[in-house]
Design a protein around this motif. Structure first.
Motif, mmCIF file in Angstrom:
data_model
loop_
_atom_site.group_PDB
_atom_site.id
_atom_site.type_symbol
_atom_site.label_atom_id
_atom_site.label_comp_id
_atom_site.label_asym_id
_atom_site.label_seq_id
_atom_site.Cartn_x
_atom_site.Cartn_y
_atom_site.Cartn_z
ATOM 1 N N GLU A 74 56.475 -51.567 -91.389
ATOM 2 C CA GLU A 74 57.416 -51.946 -92.434
ATOM 3 C C GLU A 74 58.576 -52.775 -91.891
ATOM 4 O O GLU A 74 59.062 -53.679 -92.566
ATOM 5 N N SER A 75 59.007 -52.481 -90.684
ATOM 6 C CA SER A 75 60.163 -53.184 -90.117
ATOM 7 C C SER A 75 59.884 -54.656 -89.853
ATOM 8 O O SER A 75 60.823 -55.430 -89.648
ATOM 9 N N LEU A 76 58.603 -55.044 -89.837
ATOM 10 C CA LEU A 76 58.250 -56.431 -89.518
ATOM 11 C C LEU A 76 57.962 -57.271 -90.756
ATOM 12 O O LEU A 76 57.938 -58.499 -90.675
ATOM 13 N N LYS A 77 57.730 -56.621 -91.888
ATOM 14 C CA LYS A 77 57.320 -57.367 -93.081
ATOM 15 C C LYS A 77 58.392 -58.345 -93.544
ATOM 16 O O LYS A 77 58.109 -59.521 -93.811
ATOM 17 N N SER A 78 59.629 -57.871 -93.665
ATOM 18 C CA SER A 78 60.686 -58.741 -94.176
ATOM 19 C C SER A 78 60.991 -59.890 -93.236
ATOM 20 O O SER A 78 61.471 -60.945 -93.656
ATOM 21 N N GLU A 79 60.707 -59.695 -91.940
ATOM 22 C CA GLU A 79 60.944 -60.742 -90.954
ATOM 23 C C GLU A 79 59.761 -61.692 -90.829
ATOM 24 O O GLU A 79 59.857 -62.722 -90.149
ATOM 25 N N GLY A 80 58.639 -61.355 -91.468
ATOM 26 C CA GLY A 80 57.455 -62.204 -91.401
ATOM 27 C C GLY A 80 56.836 -62.267 -90.023
ATOM 28 O O GLY A 80 56.178 -63.247 -89.664
ATOM 29 N N ILE A 81 57.023 -61.224 -89.224
ATOM 30 C CA ILE A 81 56.498 -61.206 -87.855
ATOM 31 C C ILE A 81 55.010 -60.889 -87.865
ATOM 32 O O ILE A 81 54.578 -59.900 -88.456
ATOM 33 N N GLN A 82 54.221 -61.728 -87.198
ATOM 34 C CA GLN A 82 52.781 -61.578 -87.119
ATOM 35 C C GLN A 82 52.360 -61.589 -85.646
ATOM 36 O O GLN A 82 53.183 -61.793 -84.760
ATOM 37 N N GLY A 83 51.074 -61.387 -85.389
ATOM 38 C CA GLY A 83 50.610 -61.443 -84.013
ATOM 39 C C GLY A 83 49.204 -60.895 -83.848
ATOM 40 O O GLY A 83 48.631 -60.315 -84.771
ATOM 41 N N LYS A 84 48.659 -61.108 -82.664
ATOM 42 C CA LYS A 84 47.341 -60.588 -82.314
ATOM 43 C C LYS A 84 47.495 -59.685 -81.101
ATOM 44 O O LYS A 84 48.055 -60.089 -80.083
ATOM 45 N N VAL A 85 46.993 -58.465 -81.224
ATOM 46 C CA VAL A 85 47.082 -57.478 -80.155
ATOM 47 C C VAL A 85 45.680 -57.250 -79.586
ATOM 48 O O VAL A 85 44.743 -56.961 -80.325
ATOM 49 N N PHE A 86 45.550 -57.369 -78.269
ATOM 50 C CA PHE A 86 44.299 -57.039 -77.604
ATOM 51 C C PHE A 86 44.422 -55.614 -77.063
ATOM 52 O O PHE A 86 45.255 -55.349 -76.185
ATOM 53 N N VAL A 87 43.591 -54.713 -77.574
ATOM 54 C CA VAL A 87 43.625 -53.315 -77.162
ATOM 55 C C VAL A 87 42.410 -53.026 -76.286
ATOM 56 O O VAL A 87 41.279 -53.346 -76.652
ATOM 57 N N GLN A 88 42.661 -52.427 -75.137
ATOM 58 C CA GLN A 88 41.568 -52.033 -74.245
ATOM 59 C C GLN A 88 41.436 -50.520 -74.274
ATOM 60 O O GLN A 88 42.435 -49.788 -74.264
ATOM 61 N N PHE A 89 40.196 -50.030 -74.336
ATOM 62 C CA PHE A 89 39.974 -48.589 -74.303
ATOM 63 C C PHE A 89 38.607 -48.304 -73.703
ATOM 64 O O PHE A 89 37.761 -49.183 -73.583
ATOM 65 N N ILE A 90 38.404 -47.054 -73.329
ATOM 66 C CA ILE A 90 37.158 -46.635 -72.701
ATOM 67 C C ILE A 90 36.429 -45.641 -73.598
ATOM 68 O O ILE A 90 37.058 -44.738 -74.164
ATOM 69 N N ILE A 91 35.132 -45.824 -73.746
ATOM 70 C CA ILE A 91 34.261 -44.793 -74.304
ATOM 71 C C ILE A 91 33.660 -44.066 -73.106
ATOM 72 O O ILE A 91 32.900 -44.650 -72.333
ATOM 73 N N ASN A 92 34.043 -42.793 -72.916
ATOM 74 C CA ASN A 92 33.619 -42.099 -71.702
ATOM 75 C C ASN A 92 32.203 -41.532 -71.831
ATOM 76 O O ASN A 92 31.504 -41.782 -72.820
ATOM 77 N N LYS A 93 31.790 -40.771 -70.853
ATOM 78 C CA LYS A 93 30.415 -40.281 -70.804
ATOM 79 C C LYS A 93 30.090 -39.339 -71.968
ATOM 80 O O LYS A 93 28.923 -39.153 -72.301
ATOM 81 N N ASN A 94 31.135 -38.755 -72.559
ATOM 82 C CA ASN A 94 30.932 -37.859 -73.699
ATOM 83 C C ASN A 94 31.109 -38.567 -75.037
ATOM 84 O O ASN A 94 31.004 -37.930 -76.086
ATOM 85 N N GLY A 95 31.401 -39.864 -74.999
ATOM 86 C CA GLY A 95 31.597 -40.626 -76.224
ATOM 87 C C GLY A 95 33.009 -40.600 -76.765
ATOM 88 O O GLY A 95 33.274 -41.131 -77.846
ATOM 89 N N ASN A 96 33.932 -39.982 -76.020
ATOM 90 C CA ASN A 96 35.315 -39.914 -76.471
ATOM 91 C C ASN A 96 36.064 -41.210 -76.161
ATOM 92 O O ASN A 96 35.791 -41.874 -75.164
ATOM 93 N N VAL A 97 37.027 -41.541 -77.008
ATOM 94 C CA VAL A 97 37.909 -42.684 -76.779
ATOM 95 C C VAL A 97 39.022 -42.250 -75.830
ATOM 96 O O VAL A 97 39.766 -41.306 -76.114
ATOM 97 N N THR A 98 39.144 -42.922 -74.692
ATOM 98 C CA THR A 98 40.169 -42.566 -73.701
ATOM 99 C C THR A 98 40.833 -43.839 -73.166
ATOM 100 O O THR A 98 40.392 -44.952 -73.441
#
Length: 307
Positions: free
Chosen positions: A234-258
């Motif tokens: 919400e804090s970014l809407k009035s300012e019109g702030i946009q962007g692209k975020v690259f998120v890195q994560f691991i799917i471990n041996k049990n299938g969990n997101v870590t």
């Protein structure tokens, strides 16, 4: 109407004081549909719903935000340290990563600066180490990456005494680092063990697994899940702030997101919202290589656009 367009690209990488702690754990972060606050274990409101973003308590403090400004509160809901920040991460191992004027450093639990504001991006300490970044000063040496990466200890000593083009963890939790085409292992004592000079994709990235990790329902369902889960800050809407975020994560041996982290950051609130969404993903079917479950790392760009 504000909408969000999400672009997903997958890269598969085989990687493998205040109150007692018990009292702090009784305070749960809650969202009332508009803002964040904290309640006790009986559901009684302890800290009012007045923050547009907040984190759970960690080591006696919580990160909260209003109007794109971050600060820390104690378990009574009082602002501490008399400081505000451009970005702030929860306390981990006695230190908190914070940013002033878009430069990142670390403070202790008294709010004192122990690692100066000199990095272009950083996140919390984990296992005595923190990954820090600065803008790439030499594309001939480090390649075309926007950032180069360093690994520091709590004394702000640069492990391996070098900056790297990339940092990866293997299936055995060994830290692999590269300097352009040179591949190294960062040992537990912080020294570098040279491995090879070759295209790093031949060493770290596998284009085809026997069985790739599978999100329940497949990639379309993953796209839908993220699309419906993301809330534009919400804090970014009035300012019109946009962007692209690259998120890195691991799917471990049990299938969990870590090991969810930001690979290529945008505005701090977009970074934090992206991490929240990815951390909430359900269990996957793990990846298989050579007949064994392996850790597999994904990098997902989430593109935030206001229309």
């Amino acid at each position: 109407m504000n909408t969000i367009r999400l672009l997903l690209i997958f890269f598969l990488i085989v990687t493998t004081t205040l109150k007692s702690e018990s009292q702090i754990k009784k305070l749960a972060l809650k969202h009332n549909g508009k803002k964040y606050g904290y309640v006790n274990n009986k559901g009684k409101k302890i800290i009012p719903y007045k923050y547009t973003y907040a984190e759970p308590f960690s080591e006696g403090f919580a990160v909260v935000e209003n109007e794109a400004i971050f600060h820390f509160i104690d378990t009574l809901g009082q602002n501490v340290f008399n400081k505000t920040f451009y970005d702030a991460w929860p306390y981990s191992e006695g230190l908190a990563c914070v940013s002033i004027n878009k430069k990142y450093g670390f403070i202790n639990n008294k709010g004192e600066v122990v690692i100066d504001y000199k990095y272009d991006y950083a996140e919390s300490f984990l296992g005595g180490k923190a990954i820090v970044r600065k803008y790439n000063p030499d594309t001939n040496k480090y390649g075309t990456n926007v950032f180069i990466f360093g690994i520091i200890n709590s004394k702000d000593e640069l492990l391996g005494d070098k900056w790297f083009s990339s940092v990866y963890k293997s299936d055995s939790d060994t830290i692999y680092v590269t300097i352009n085409k040179d591949n190294y292992i960062l040992t537990s004592n912080g020294s570098l063990e040279f491995k090879s000079t070759e295209n790093k994709s031949k060493y770290l990235i596998i284009d085809s697994l026997e069985i790739k990790p599978e999100y329940p329902g497949g990639e379309i369902e993953l796209l839908n899940r993220i699309s419906h889960s993301v809330k534009y800050p919400e804090s970014l809407k009035s300012e019109g702030i946009q962007g692209k975020v690259f998120v890195q994560f691991i799917i471990n041996k049990n299938g969990n997101v870590t090991d969810v982290s930001i690979y290529n950051p945008a505005h701090p609130l977009l970074n934090k919202e992206s991490i929240r969404v990815i951390k909430a993903l359900p269990i996957w079917k793990p990846g298989i290589q050579n007949g064994k479950e392996v850790k597999v790392s994904f990098i997902i760009p989430i593109n935030y656009r206001l229309y």
